[in-house]
Design a protein around this motif. Sequence first.
Motif, PDB file in Angstrom:
ATOM      1  N   LEU A  76      33.218  38.152  41.057  1.00  0.00           N
ATOM      2  CA  LEU A  76      33.061  36.698  41.119  1.00  0.00           C
ATOM      3  C   LEU A  76      34.277  36.028  41.743  1.00  0.00           C
ATOM      4  O   LEU A  76      34.143  35.074  42.519  1.00  0.00           O
ATOM      5  CB  LEU A  76      32.793  36.129  39.719  1.00  0.00           C
ATOM      6  CG  LEU A  76      31.403  36.422  39.155  1.00  0.00           C
ATOM      7  CD1 LEU A  76      31.335  36.045  37.684  1.00  0.00           C
ATOM      8  CD2 LEU A  76      30.332  35.689  39.945  1.00  0.00           C
ATOM      9  N   ARG A  77      35.469  36.536  41.422  1.00  0.00           N
ATOM     10  CA  ARG A  77      36.690  35.992  42.045  1.00  0.00           C
ATOM     11  C   ARG A  77      36.675  36.234  43.549  1.00  0.00           C
ATOM     12  O   ARG A  77      37.023  35.339  44.334  1.00  0.00           O
ATOM     13  CB  ARG A  77      37.916  36.611  41.401  1.00  0.00           C
ATOM     14  CG  ARG A  77      38.233  36.068  40.033  1.00  0.00           C
ATOM     15  CD  ARG A  77      39.570  36.599  39.471  1.00  0.00           C
ATOM     16  NE  ARG A  77      39.737  36.174  38.105  1.00  0.00           N
ATOM     17  CZ  ARG A  77      39.605  36.954  37.046  1.00  0.00           C
ATOM     18  NH1 ARG A  77      39.359  38.247  37.203  1.00  0.00           N
ATOM     19  NH2 ARG A  77      39.761  36.484  35.830  1.00  0.00           N
ATOM     20  N   LEU A  79      34.149  36.536  45.425  1.00  0.00           N
ATOM     21  CA  LEU A  79      33.129  35.685  46.041  1.00  0.00           C
ATOM     22  C   LEU A  79      33.510  34.203  45.987  1.00  0.00           C
ATOM     23  O   LEU A  79      32.802  33.359  46.521  1.00  0.00           O
ATOM     24  CB  LEU A  79      31.794  35.887  45.330  1.00  0.00           C
ATOM     25  CG  LEU A  79      31.116  37.239  45.552  1.00  0.00           C
ATOM     26  CD1 LEU A  79      29.940  37.395  44.592  1.00  0.00           C
ATOM     27  CD2 LEU A  79      30.671  37.394  46.990  1.00  0.00           C
ATOM     28  N   GLY A  80      34.621  33.893  45.318  1.00  0.00           N
ATOM     29  CA  GLY A  80      35.070  32.510  45.196  1.00  0.00           C
ATOM     30  C   GLY A  80      34.287  31.694  44.208  1.00  0.00           C
ATOM     31  O   GLY A  80      34.249  30.476  44.280  1.00  0.00           O
ATOM     32  N   ARG A  81      33.647  32.354  43.292  1.00  0.00           N
ATOM     33  CA  ARG A  81      32.846  31.648  42.294  1.00  0.00           C
ATOM     34  C   ARG A  81      33.567  31.437  40.989  1.00  0.00           C
ATOM     35  O   ARG A  81      33.035  30.839  40.073  1.00  0.00           O
ATOM     36  CB  ARG A  81      31.543  32.395  42.055  1.00  0.00           C
ATOM     37  CG  ARG A  81      30.729  32.470  43.333  1.00  0.00           C
ATOM     38  CD  ARG A  81      29.325  32.818  43.070  1.00  0.00           C
ATOM     39  NE  ARG A  81      28.589  32.796  44.322  1.00  0.00           N
ATOM     40  CZ  ARG A  81      27.390  33.218  44.458  1.00  0.00           C
ATOM     41  NH1 ARG A  81      26.755  33.701  43.414  1.00  0.00           N
ATOM     42  NH2 ARG A  81      26.777  33.180  45.613  1.00  0.00           N
ATOM     43  N   LEU A  82      34.793  31.917  40.904  1.00  0.00           N
ATOM     44  CA  LEU A  82      35.623  31.666  39.718  1.00  0.00           C
ATOM     45  C   LEU A  82      36.963  31.087  40.144  1.00  0.00           C
ATOM     46  O   LEU A  82      37.533  31.438  41.100  1.00  0.00           O
ATOM     47  CB  LEU A  82      35.899  32.951  38.948  1.00  0.00           C
ATOM     48  CG  LEU A  82      34.892  33.370  37.913  1.00  0.00           C
ATOM     49  CD1 LEU A  82      35.355  34.614  37.183  1.00  0.00           C
ATOM     50  CD2 LEU A  82      34.586  32.292  36.897  1.00  0.00           C
TER      51      LEU A  82
END
Length: 82
Positions: A76-77, A79-82
Amino acid sequence: MSVVISDEILQASQLTPSEFCQEIALFLFQTGRLTIGYSSQLADMQPNTFGQLLKQRNIPLYSYDVEDFELDLKNLRELGRL
């Protein structure tokens, strides 16, 4: 390969041959040794029926541990989602 379980052991378990196979299948699935497909074959059950047996025994269908969680966080990190 065939496995022979003696009548003495089967009687001591107080299980029918079918129940004995189901118990082995449940254990092997729960310990991650067999997939649900192979476990249901060993138990001589359809996968959906075996899944219902897992539910009755409160055995999770999926195992999600700390390593899985950490990998999800990492992904998730990235992918820039966190």
